[in-house]
Design an enzyme around this catalytic site. Sequence first.
Site, short mmCIF file in Angstrom:
data_model
loop_
_atom_site.label_atom_id
_atom_site.label_comp_id
_atom_site.label_asym_id
_atom_site.label_seq_id
_atom_site.Cartn_x
_atom_site.Cartn_y
_atom_site.Cartn_z
CG HIS A 78 -1.57 0.86 1.31
ND1 HIS A 78 -3.03 1.52 0.17
CD2 HIS A 78 -1.84 1.95 2.54
CE1 HIS A 78 -2.99 2.66 0.85
NE2 HIS A 78 -3.23 2.59 1.78
CD GLN A 80 7.58 0.97 -1.94
OE1 GLN A 80 8.00 1.43 -3.19
NE2 GLN A 80 8.49 1.45 -1.07
CG ASP A 81 -1.22 1.50 -5.41
OD1 ASP A 81 -0.88 1.57 -6.10
OD2 ASP A 81 -1.87 1.95 -4.63
CG HIS A 82 -0.65 6.48 -0.49
ND1 HIS A 82 -1.56 6.45 -0.64
CD2 HIS A 82 -0.78 7.46 0.27
CE1 HIS A 82 -2.29 7.16 0.12
NE2 HIS A 82 -1.75 8.13 0.78
#
Length: 111
Positions: A78, A80-82
């Site tokens: 999450h 890294q995605d953010h």
Amino acid sequence: MVDEQNLETIMGLIINGGNAKSDAMEAIQAAKKGNFEEADQKIKDADASLTEAHRSQTGMLTKEASGDPVALSLLMVHGQDHLMNAITFRDLAAEVVDVYKAIAGVSTEQE
């Protein structure tokens, strides 16, 4: 399980990524109103948050590269995605600000 140090790093990714995306959105809104100085400052603020997030990420990458694996968790994914979404959004926001400047006849030269 995520240890305390990694949790702090992950939260740094999430918080700084969120701040960068918010600043980028505020840059677009400022440019839409013709407040180009504010828009430029918000892009710079987004860049500062992204720099902080990158520091966190680099710490984890360095740890992993030195043979100390970082535990993979949903929270890590999450974070890294953010961060990646914030980077993309910041880049797009800078382009939108430039479009608003061009419409208003304001120079879009990068500083």
